[in-house]
Scaffold this active site. Structure first.
Site, PDB file in Angstrom:
ATOM      1  N   GLY A  56     -32.434   3.885  50.457  1.00  0.00           N
ATOM      2  CA  GLY A  56     -31.293   3.086  50.905  1.00  0.00           C
ATOM      3  C   GLY A  56     -31.689   1.735  51.470  1.00  0.00           C
ATOM      4  O   GLY A  56     -30.875   1.026  52.048  1.00  0.00           O
ATOM      5  N   ASP A  81     -35.292  -3.511  38.459  1.00  0.00           N
ATOM      6  CA  ASP A  81     -36.049  -2.526  39.253  1.00  0.00           C
ATOM      7  C   ASP A  81     -37.061  -1.778  38.393  1.00  0.00           C
ATOM      8  O   ASP A  81     -38.199  -1.537  38.808  1.00  0.00           O
ATOM      9  CB  ASP A  81     -35.103  -1.507  39.891  1.00  0.00           C
ATOM     10  CG  ASP A  81     -33.959  -2.166  40.636  1.00  0.00           C
ATOM     11  OD1 ASP A  81     -34.056  -3.368  40.924  1.00  0.00           O
ATOM     12  OD2 ASP A  81     -32.964  -1.471  40.916  1.00  0.00           O
ATOM     13  N   SER A 126     -35.628   0.255  45.701  1.00  0.00           N
ATOM     14  CA  SER A 126     -35.628   0.905  44.380  1.00  0.00           C
ATOM     15  C   SER A 126     -36.391   2.214  44.294  1.00  0.00           C
ATOM     16  O   SER A 126     -37.177   2.439  43.371  1.00  0.00           O
ATOM     17  CB  SER A 126     -36.168  -0.048  43.315  1.00  0.00           C
ATOM     18  OG  SER A 126     -35.296  -1.099  43.161  1.00  0.00           O
ATOM     19  N   SER A 127     -36.127   3.095  45.250  1.00  0.00           N
ATOM     20  CA  SER A 127     -36.730   4.424  45.144  1.00  0.00           C
ATOM     21  C   SER A 127     -36.193   5.132  43.896  1.00  0.00           C
ATOM     22  O   SER A 127     -36.922   5.892  43.248  1.00  0.00           O
ATOM     23  CB  SER A 127     -36.441   5.248  46.397  1.00  0.00           C
ATOM     24  OG  SER A 127     -35.064   5.232  46.695  1.00  0.00           O
ATOM     25  N   TYR A 168     -21.199  -2.452  43.440  1.00  0.00           N
ATOM     26  CA  TYR A 168     -22.140  -3.070  42.501  1.00  0.00           C
ATOM     27  C   TYR A 168     -21.484  -3.246  41.129  1.00  0.00           C
ATOM     28  O   TYR A 168     -21.511  -4.337  40.552  1.00  0.00           O
ATOM     29  CB  TYR A 168     -23.393  -2.200  42.387  1.00  0.00           C
ATOM     30  CG  TYR A 168     -24.444  -2.785  41.476  1.00  0.00           C
ATOM     31  CD1 TYR A 168     -25.448  -3.598  41.981  1.00  0.00           C
ATOM     32  CD2 TYR A 168     -24.427  -2.527  40.107  1.00  0.00           C
ATOM     33  CE1 TYR A 168     -26.400  -4.147  41.142  1.00  0.00           C
ATOM     34  CE2 TYR A 168     -25.374  -3.076  39.267  1.00  0.00           C
ATOM     35  CZ  TYR A 168     -26.364  -3.871  39.794  1.00  0.00           C
ATOM     36  OH  TYR A 168     -27.308  -4.422  38.958  1.00  0.00           O
ATOM     37  N   SER A 210     -38.943  18.703  46.083  1.00  0.00           N
ATOM     38  CA  SER A 210     -39.081  17.374  46.667  1.00  0.00           C
ATOM     39  C   SER A 210     -39.492  17.510  48.124  1.00  0.00           C
ATOM     40  O   SER A 210     -39.063  18.444  48.810  1.00  0.00           O
ATOM     41  CB  SER A 210     -37.744  16.650  46.577  1.00  0.00           C
ATOM     42  OG  SER A 210     -37.687  15.612  47.521  1.00  0.00           O
ATOM     43  N   HIS A 268     -28.691 -10.501  41.776  1.00  0.00           N
ATOM     44  CA  HIS A 268     -27.676 -10.182  40.762  1.00  0.00           C
ATOM     45  C   HIS A 268     -27.728 -11.130  39.561  1.00  0.00           C
ATOM     46  O   HIS A 268     -26.704 -11.477  38.990  1.00  0.00           O
ATOM     47  CB  HIS A 268     -26.269 -10.154  41.378  1.00  0.00           C
ATOM     48  CG  HIS A 268     -26.046  -8.929  42.219  1.00  0.00           C
ATOM     49  ND1 HIS A 268     -25.324  -7.850  41.781  1.00  0.00           N
ATOM     50  CD2 HIS A 268     -26.505  -8.605  43.452  1.00  0.00           C
ATOM     51  CE1 HIS A 268     -25.328  -6.915  42.733  1.00  0.00           C
ATOM     52  NE2 HIS A 268     -26.038  -7.352  43.748  1.00  0.00           N
TER      53      HIS A 268
HETATM   54  C1  GLA Z   1     -30.074  -3.570  42.227  1.00  0.00           C
HETATM   55  C2  GLA Z   1     -30.017  -3.325  40.727  1.00  0.00           C
HETATM   56  C3  GLA Z   1     -30.778  -4.414  39.957  1.00  0.00           C
HETATM   57  C4  GLA Z   1     -30.310  -5.806  40.382  1.00  0.00           C
HETATM   58  C5  GLA Z   1     -30.266  -5.928  41.899  1.00  0.00           C
HETATM   59  C6  GLA Z   1     -29.608  -7.215  42.362  1.00  0.00           C
HETATM   60  O1  GLA Z   1     -31.377  -3.470  42.678  1.00  0.00           O
HETATM   61  O2  GLA Z   1     -30.554  -2.061  40.422  1.00  0.00           O
HETATM   62  O3  GLA Z   1     -30.624  -4.225  38.593  1.00  0.00           O
HETATM   63  O4  GLA Z   1     -29.067  -6.117  39.805  1.00  0.00           O
HETATM   64  O5  GLA Z   1     -29.550  -4.867  42.508  1.00  0.00           O
HETATM   65  O6  GLA Z   1     -30.319  -8.324  41.942  1.00  0.00           O
END
Ligand code: GLA
Length: 401
Positions: free
Chosen positions: A124, A197, A128-129, A245, A70, A37
């Protein structure tokens, strides 16, 4: 790019659209190595692009419609090429639509197309899919309808060579693609994520770290030591749309404001302590985490440069403790995974990776101990939590193409 992922997505395209797709693209998932973060606080973060991908096979079509299929969801999604609306029955298509909307806003001209989407990034897991899908979408549109994103606009469209290929994407274009993908997530999907990501998926380099300075938006790729990177998925789904978040981000922004800064990047720990009474308990905890985490990334990068992997691992453990105690985005299962990892002599460091509130841990393990670490984690996690878990060994790969 793995050939089997391309074969799979081509097969899916052919099954649905009855011919071979003229274009394919491939965007990797990412692991956050250190820096939790910190990105939306204008901070520093280290990431790795890994060998799990979103692949898209695509071809133009003549009726002005876009049709998506998909491998993970049974229902195709069809919509006009200039209409970007959420369909609650197909939330997976939001990442595509959000990206198309951003391209449209930038003046990119595209008409109808067919696209098949295939993914090998566990959903999940905090890998970062969603960012990979946004990045793959933008690159797929570039392949079908060539354009060149520049700072805030469009440059001269790249010309195709005799075989129909396009020139490689420049670093400047890569950064713009990352911003387009992030804007899709912020504005269409509704998650106020930073740019970690999307940059990671675009700027990956095999066997290298992606060091991101989110203030200057500059990226370096120092070498990654030859230790094993192993992911342990807690099996608890991480759902960023859940609002936790955005709440963390809000607390960080409030804290920065009260400390007289635009972003926590420019704040020192001493200031956070001095101004403690001005901050709410959550604002203080979030600010404390972010400011100390950015310092840990600086120290971690130095440790890697000096070849001190054990020290780097200590920063990973410290990072997890700070996420757990200050940010409070860990879960019982993630804490168990980190504690179990620490018990293994070959484990140099372990921490939650990504947004948190579920998902996975990233483990840095002496490469000759990887096998025994995997066996230990499988057995110990099942015993502790009653859930089967298969650790994933990740290779560090190049960014999207
Ligand atoms: C997710 C968000 C990112 C980042 C991380 C935590 O992956 O998409 O931008 O903030 O959480 O570091």
């Amino acid at each position: 790019m793995t050939n089997s992922a391309i074969q799979d997505v081509q097969a899916l395209f052919k099954k649905h659209f009855h011919h071979t797709a003229p274009q394919t693209v491939c965007a990797p998932g990412r692991l956050e190595l250190l820096g939790n973060h910190t990105d939306y606080n204008d901070g520093l973060v280290m990431a790795l692009a890994v060998d799990r991908y979103i692949t898209i096979a695509a071809g133009p079509r003549a009726d002005g419609k876009i049709e998506l299929v998909s491998s993970l969801f049974p229902q195709p999604e069809i919509f006009p090429a200039n209409e970007f609306r959420k369909n609650p029955a197909a939330p997976w298509a939001d990442y595509v639509k959000g990206t198309l909307e951003q391209l449209h806003k930038r003046g990119v001209h595209f008409t109808g197309f067919n696209a098949a989407i295939h993914g090998t990034i566990p959903m999940g897991a905090g890998m970062s899919s969603s960012a990979a899908l946004e990045v793959a979408t933008a690159l797929m549109v570039r392949k079908l309808f060539p354009f060149s994103p520049t700072l805030g606009g469009l440059g001269a469209a790249p010309a195709r060579d005799a075989k129909g290929g396009l020139p490689p994407i420049t670093p400047v274009e890569r950064l713009e693609f990352a911003k387009i993908a992030q804007a899709a997530e912020n504005q269409f999907v509704g998650v106020k994520c930073g740019i970690l990501d999307q940059i990671a998926s675009l700027f990956g380099k095999a066997w290298s770290v992606i060091d991101i300075d989110c203030r200057s938006l500059t990226v370096e790729n120092p070498p990654m030591p030859g230790e094993a990177i192993i992911v342990c998925n807690s099996g608890v789904k991480h759902e960023l749309i859940g609002g936790e978040y955005n709440e963390l981000r809000q607390n960080c922004e409030n804290a920065a404001k009260k400390l007289g800064a635009k972003f926590l990047r420019t704040v020192e720990l001493k200031q956070v302590e001095t101004a403690k009474s001005k901050l709410s308990e959550r604002e203080y905890a979030c600010a404390h985490h972010v400011v100390s985490e950015i310092a840990r990334v600086v120290a971690g990068a130095r440790a890697l440069r000096e070849g001190d992997h054990a020290q780097f691992g200590q920063y990973m453990f410290q990072s997890h403790a700070s996420s757990r105690d200050q940010l409070r985005n860990s879960t019982k299962e993630l804490d168990v995974l980190v504690d179990l990892a620490r018990q293994h002599a070959g484990c140099l460091g372990a921490r939650l990776t990504g947004g948190g509130f579920g998902g996975a841990t990233i483990n840095l393990v002496r490469h000759h101990e990887a096998e025994s670490f995997i066996v230990h984690m499988q057995r110990a996690y099942e015993k502790a939590v009653g859930v089967k878990m298969t650790p994933i060994v990740c290779q560090i790969v190049d960014g999207a193409a």
